[in-house]
Design an enzyme around this catalytic site. Structure first.
Site, PDB file in Angstrom:
ATOM      1  N   TYR A  89      -5.645  -2.685   1.607  1.00  0.00           N
ATOM      2  CA  TYR A  89      -5.580  -1.386   0.929  1.00  0.00           C
ATOM      3  C   TYR A  89      -4.922  -1.546  -0.437  1.00  0.00           C
ATOM      4  CZ  TYR A  89      -3.958   3.407   0.000  1.00  0.00           C
ATOM      5  OH  TYR A  89      -3.690   4.619  -0.575  1.00  0.00           O
TER       6      TYR A  89
ATOM      7  N   ILE B 154       4.256   9.821  -0.275  1.00  0.00           N
ATOM      8  CA  ILE B 154       3.943  11.246  -0.259  1.00  0.00           C
ATOM      9  C   ILE B 154       3.816  11.702   1.192  1.00  0.00           C
ATOM     10  CG2 ILE B 154       2.381  13.044  -1.089  1.00  0.00           C
ATOM     11  CD1 ILE B 154       3.709  11.484  -3.353  1.00  0.00           C
TER      12      ILE B 154
ATOM     13  N   SER C 262      -2.429   3.907  -6.276  1.00  0.00           N
ATOM     14  CA  SER C 262      -1.282   3.913  -5.365  1.00  0.00           C
ATOM     15  C   SER C 262      -0.209   2.989  -5.896  1.00  0.00           C
ATOM     16  CB  SER C 262      -1.712   3.434  -3.968  1.00  0.00           C
ATOM     17  OG  SER C 262      -0.591   3.238  -3.128  1.00  0.00           O
TER      18      SER C 262
ATOM     19  N   ASN D  98     -10.471  11.080  -4.613  1.00  0.00           N
ATOM     20  CA  ASN D  98      -9.253  11.077  -3.812  1.00  0.00           C
ATOM     21  C   ASN D  98      -9.416  10.398  -2.454  1.00  0.00           C
ATOM     22  OD1 ASN D  98      -6.529  12.262  -2.856  1.00  0.00           O
ATOM     23  ND2 ASN D  98      -7.993  13.143  -1.403  1.00  0.00           N
TER      24      ASN D  98
END
Length: 262
Positions: free
Chosen positions: A168, A201, A154, A101
Protein backbone atom coordinates in the site's frame (compact mmCIF):
# COMPACT_ATOMS: atom_id res chain seq x y z
CA UNK A 1 -10.57 44.50 -7.63
CA UNK A 2 -10.60 43.16 -4.08
CA UNK A 3 -13.59 41.07 -3.02
CA UNK A 4 -15.02 41.06 0.48
CA UNK A 5 -13.91 37.93 2.27
CA UNK A 6 -17.36 36.32 1.99
CA UNK A 7 -17.64 36.76 -1.77
CA UNK A 8 -14.73 34.75 -3.12
CA UNK A 9 -13.06 31.40 -2.94
CA UNK A 10 -14.64 28.01 -2.59
CA UNK A 11 -17.72 29.61 -1.04
CA UNK A 12 -18.81 30.63 -4.53
CA UNK A 13 -16.66 29.13 -7.27
CA UNK A 14 -17.57 25.50 -6.53
CA UNK A 15 -21.28 26.19 -6.86
CA UNK A 16 -22.76 24.23 -9.75
CA UNK A 17 -19.54 22.31 -10.41
CA UNK A 18 -19.81 18.65 -11.37
CA UNK A 19 -17.71 16.55 -8.99
CA UNK A 20 -16.98 12.81 -8.96
CA UNK A 21 -15.60 11.37 -5.73
CA UNK A 22 -14.51 7.74 -5.76
CA UNK A 23 -14.86 5.71 -2.59
CA UNK A 24 -17.32 8.24 -1.18
CA UNK A 25 -19.59 6.05 0.94
CA UNK A 26 -17.61 6.65 4.14
CA UNK A 27 -14.55 8.30 5.66
CA UNK A 28 -12.70 11.01 3.75
CA UNK A 29 -14.75 10.52 0.59
CA UNK A 30 -18.05 10.97 2.41
CA UNK A 31 -16.77 14.07 4.22
CA UNK A 32 -15.65 15.52 0.90
CA UNK A 33 -19.04 14.78 -0.69
CA UNK A 34 -20.82 16.63 2.12
CA UNK A 35 -18.43 19.55 1.87
CA UNK A 36 -18.77 19.93 -1.92
CA UNK A 37 -22.57 19.65 -1.71
CA UNK A 38 -22.68 22.36 0.95
CA UNK A 39 -20.82 24.65 -1.45
CA UNK A 40 -23.46 24.01 -4.11
CA UNK A 41 -21.59 21.45 -6.20
CA UNK A 42 -23.36 18.57 -7.94
CA UNK A 43 -21.76 15.44 -6.53
CA UNK A 44 -21.45 11.89 -7.86
CA UNK A 45 -20.96 9.52 -4.93
CA UNK A 46 -19.15 6.36 -5.98
CA UNK A 47 -19.39 3.17 -3.94
CA UNK A 48 -18.55 -0.49 -4.43
CA UNK A 49 -20.01 -2.75 -1.75
CA UNK A 50 -21.36 -0.15 0.69
CA UNK A 51 -24.60 0.78 -1.04
CA UNK A 52 -26.53 1.37 2.20
CA UNK A 53 -23.96 3.87 3.47
CA UNK A 54 -23.81 5.62 0.11
CA UNK A 55 -27.60 5.88 -0.07
CA UNK A 56 -27.75 7.26 3.47
CA UNK A 57 -25.19 9.89 2.51
CA UNK A 58 -27.17 10.83 -0.59
CA UNK A 59 -30.31 11.23 1.52
CA UNK A 60 -28.40 13.32 4.06
CA UNK A 61 -27.15 15.65 1.32
CA UNK A 62 -30.60 15.91 -0.21
CA UNK A 63 -32.04 16.69 3.22
CA UNK A 64 -29.69 19.67 3.44
CA UNK A 65 -30.80 20.91 0.03
CA UNK A 66 -27.80 19.54 -1.84
CA UNK A 67 -27.47 17.54 -5.04
CA UNK A 68 -25.94 14.05 -5.20
CA UNK A 69 -26.25 10.95 -7.36
CA UNK A 70 -25.03 7.39 -6.70
CA UNK A 71 -22.79 5.36 -8.98
CA UNK A 72 -21.46 1.86 -8.37
CA UNK A 73 -18.23 0.33 -9.67
CA UNK A 74 -15.59 -2.17 -8.57
CA UNK A 75 -12.44 -0.15 -9.18
CA UNK A 76 -10.30 -3.22 -8.66
CA UNK A 77 -11.52 -4.46 -12.05
CA UNK A 78 -9.83 -3.22 -15.21
CA UNK A 79 -11.98 -0.81 -17.16
CA UNK A 80 -14.29 0.13 -14.30
CA UNK A 81 -12.50 3.41 -13.58
CA UNK A 82 -13.11 4.66 -17.11
CA UNK A 83 -16.71 3.39 -17.11
CA UNK A 84 -17.38 5.19 -13.83
CA UNK A 85 -16.09 8.51 -15.15
CA UNK A 86 -18.15 8.21 -18.33
CA UNK A 87 -21.27 7.47 -16.28
CA UNK A 88 -20.64 10.42 -13.96
CA UNK A 89 -20.04 12.83 -16.84
CA UNK A 90 -23.23 11.64 -18.55
CA UNK A 91 -25.32 12.03 -15.39
CA UNK A 92 -23.83 15.39 -14.42
CA UNK A 93 -23.60 16.80 -17.95
CA UNK A 94 -19.83 17.08 -17.76
CA UNK A 95 -17.13 16.99 -15.12
CA UNK A 96 -15.19 19.76 -13.39
CA UNK A 97 -13.48 17.93 -10.53
CA UNK A 98 -12.29 14.34 -10.08
CA UNK A 99 -11.35 13.21 -6.57
CA UNK A 100 -9.53 9.87 -6.68
CA UNK A 101 -10.20 8.81 -3.11
CA UNK A 102 -10.91 5.06 -3.38
CA UNK A 103 -8.13 2.87 -2.02
CA UNK A 104 -7.23 0.18 0.46
CA UNK A 105 -4.27 -1.83 1.68
CA UNK A 106 -6.51 -4.86 0.95
CA UNK A 107 -4.87 -6.85 3.74
CA UNK A 108 -1.89 -6.53 6.04
CA UNK A 109 0.89 -8.88 5.03
CA UNK A 110 4.58 -8.78 5.88
CA UNK A 111 7.09 -8.54 3.05
CA UNK A 112 8.04 -12.21 3.06
CA UNK A 113 4.44 -13.20 2.41
CA UNK A 114 3.80 -10.92 -0.57
CA UNK A 115 2.71 -12.69 -3.74
CA UNK A 116 1.51 -11.82 -7.23
CA UNK A 117 -2.16 -11.97 -6.28
CA UNK A 118 -1.83 -9.44 -3.46
CA UNK A 119 0.39 -7.19 -5.57
CA UNK A 120 -2.17 -7.19 -8.38
CA UNK A 121 -5.07 -6.43 -5.99
CA UNK A 122 -3.31 -3.53 -4.31
CA UNK A 123 -2.01 -1.96 -7.51
CA UNK A 124 -5.26 -2.42 -9.44
CA UNK A 125 -7.31 -0.54 -6.85
CA UNK A 126 -4.82 2.07 -5.66
CA UNK A 127 -2.94 2.84 -8.89
CA UNK A 128 -4.47 1.41 -12.06
CA UNK A 129 -7.95 2.73 -11.32
CA UNK A 130 -6.55 6.23 -10.74
CA UNK A 131 -4.79 6.16 -14.10
CA UNK A 132 -7.94 4.92 -15.84
CA UNK A 133 -10.14 7.53 -14.20
CA UNK A 134 -7.74 10.39 -14.96
CA UNK A 135 -7.42 9.34 -18.60
CA UNK A 136 -11.18 9.15 -19.01
CA UNK A 137 -11.79 12.40 -17.13
CA UNK A 138 -9.22 14.54 -18.95
CA UNK A 139 -11.40 15.42 -21.99
CA UNK A 140 -14.29 16.46 -19.74
CA UNK A 141 -12.02 18.43 -17.40
CA UNK A 142 -10.47 20.20 -20.37
CA UNK A 143 -13.90 21.25 -21.62
CA UNK A 144 -14.63 22.56 -18.14
CA UNK A 145 -11.99 25.23 -18.66
CA UNK A 146 -10.66 24.97 -15.11
CA UNK A 147 -10.63 21.27 -14.34
CA UNK A 148 -9.03 19.78 -11.26
CA UNK A 149 -7.92 16.33 -10.16
CA UNK A 150 -7.24 15.67 -6.49
CA UNK A 151 -5.58 12.35 -5.72
CA UNK A 152 -5.40 10.71 -2.31
CA UNK A 153 -1.86 9.88 -1.34
CA UNK A 154 -0.75 9.00 2.16
CA UNK A 155 1.92 9.62 4.75
CA UNK A 156 2.78 5.98 4.02
CA UNK A 157 3.91 7.09 0.57
CA UNK A 158 6.72 9.01 2.28
CA UNK A 159 7.63 6.90 5.29
CA UNK A 160 7.16 3.37 3.91
CA UNK A 161 4.09 2.46 5.94
CA UNK A 162 3.53 0.46 9.09
CA UNK A 163 3.86 -3.30 9.59
CA UNK A 164 2.15 -5.25 6.84
CA UNK A 165 1.29 -2.22 4.70
CA UNK A 166 4.33 -2.09 2.45
CA UNK A 167 2.57 -2.67 -0.86
CA UNK A 168 0.00 0.00 0.00
CA UNK A 169 2.83 2.41 0.88
CA UNK A 170 4.50 1.70 -2.46
CA UNK A 171 1.21 2.32 -4.26
CA UNK A 172 0.78 5.67 -2.53
CA UNK A 173 4.34 6.69 -3.40
CA UNK A 174 3.38 5.91 -7.00
CA UNK A 175 0.34 8.19 -6.63
CA UNK A 176 2.54 11.03 -5.36
CA UNK A 177 4.77 10.85 -8.42
CA UNK A 178 1.86 10.19 -10.77
CA UNK A 179 0.32 13.43 -9.45
CA UNK A 180 3.47 15.37 -10.33
CA UNK A 181 3.66 13.83 -13.79
CA UNK A 182 -0.01 14.46 -14.58
CA UNK A 183 0.34 18.05 -13.41
CA UNK A 184 3.04 18.60 -16.03
CA UNK A 185 1.25 16.62 -18.72
CA UNK A 186 -2.18 18.22 -18.29
CA UNK A 187 -1.18 21.82 -17.54
CA UNK A 188 -1.47 22.84 -21.18
CA UNK A 189 -5.08 21.66 -21.09
CA UNK A 190 -5.76 23.90 -18.07
CA UNK A 191 -6.21 20.93 -15.75
CA UNK A 192 -4.58 21.17 -12.33
CA UNK A 193 -3.52 17.97 -10.55
CA UNK A 194 -2.66 17.85 -6.87
CA UNK A 195 -2.83 15.35 -4.03
CA UNK A 196 -3.37 15.28 -0.31
CA UNK A 197 -1.34 12.91 1.86
CA UNK A 198 -3.31 12.19 5.04
CA UNK A 199 -1.64 11.00 8.19
CA UNK A 200 -3.55 9.04 10.81
CA UNK A 201 -7.23 9.78 10.19
CA UNK A 202 -10.10 8.30 12.19
CA UNK A 203 -11.91 6.41 9.42
CA UNK A 204 -13.04 2.81 8.78
CA UNK A 205 -9.57 2.30 7.29
CA UNK A 206 -8.31 1.99 10.86
CA UNK A 207 -11.23 -0.07 12.17
CA UNK A 208 -8.98 -3.09 12.68
CA UNK A 209 -5.98 -1.15 14.00
CA UNK A 210 -5.32 -2.15 17.64
CA UNK A 211 -6.08 0.63 20.14
CA UNK A 212 -2.53 0.57 21.45
CA UNK A 213 -1.22 1.12 17.92
CA UNK A 214 -3.60 4.07 17.44
CA UNK A 215 -2.48 5.57 20.74
CA UNK A 216 1.17 5.19 19.75
CA UNK A 217 0.52 6.95 16.44
CA UNK A 218 -1.42 9.70 18.20
CA UNK A 219 1.61 10.41 20.39
CA UNK A 220 3.64 11.06 17.23
CA UNK A 221 1.25 13.81 16.10
CA UNK A 222 2.35 17.27 17.25
CA UNK A 223 -1.21 18.60 17.31
CA UNK A 224 -1.98 15.87 19.83
CA UNK A 225 -4.97 14.22 18.17
CA UNK A 226 -6.00 11.80 15.45
CA UNK A 227 -7.20 13.56 12.32
CA UNK A 228 -10.80 13.61 11.14
CA UNK A 229 -12.23 13.12 7.64
CA UNK A 230 -13.30 16.76 7.75
CA UNK A 231 -9.67 17.81 8.21
CA UNK A 232 -9.03 16.26 4.79
CA UNK A 233 -12.23 17.52 3.15
CA UNK A 234 -11.18 21.15 3.60
CA UNK A 235 -7.87 20.47 1.88
CA UNK A 236 -9.66 18.75 -1.02
CA UNK A 237 -12.01 21.71 -1.48
CA UNK A 238 -9.07 24.11 -1.38
CA UNK A 239 -7.24 22.21 -4.13
CA UNK A 240 -10.44 22.05 -6.22
CA UNK A 241 -11.23 25.76 -6.02
CA UNK A 242 -9.87 27.83 -8.95
CA UNK A 243 -9.93 31.05 -6.95
CA UNK A 244 -8.17 29.60 -3.90
CA UNK A 245 -5.60 27.33 -5.60
CA UNK A 246 -5.71 28.26 -9.26
CA UNK A 247 -1.91 28.65 -9.42
CA UNK A 248 -1.18 25.43 -7.52
CA UNK A 249 -0.48 22.20 -9.39
CA UNK A 250 1.78 19.18 -8.91
CA UNK A 251 1.77 19.54 -5.13
CA UNK A 252 1.35 17.00 -2.33
CA UNK A 253 -0.47 18.66 0.57
CA UNK A 254 0.34 16.82 3.80
CA UNK A 255 -2.57 16.62 6.25
CA UNK A 256 -1.04 14.95 9.27
CA UNK A 257 -1.09 17.28 12.28
CA UNK A 258 2.65 17.73 12.07
CA UNK A 259 3.43 14.03 12.39
CA UNK A 260 5.78 14.36 9.42
CA UNK A 261 7.08 17.57 7.91
CA UNK A 262 8.72 16.72 4.55
Amino acid sequence: MFLPINQGGAETDLGGKAVLITGASSGIGAAAARAFARKGARVAIHYNSSEASARALQEEIAGEGGSAILLSADLGVTGEGARLVEAAAAALDGLDVLVNNAGSLCERRLFGAWDDALYDRVMALNVKSVIEAAQAAAPFLERSGAGAIVNLGSIAGNDGGGPGSGLYACAKAYIHNLTRHLARDLAARNIRVNAIAPGVIGTPFHAATPPERMEAMKKMVHLGRIGTPEDCAGAILFLSSPSMSGYITGQILHVNGGQMMP
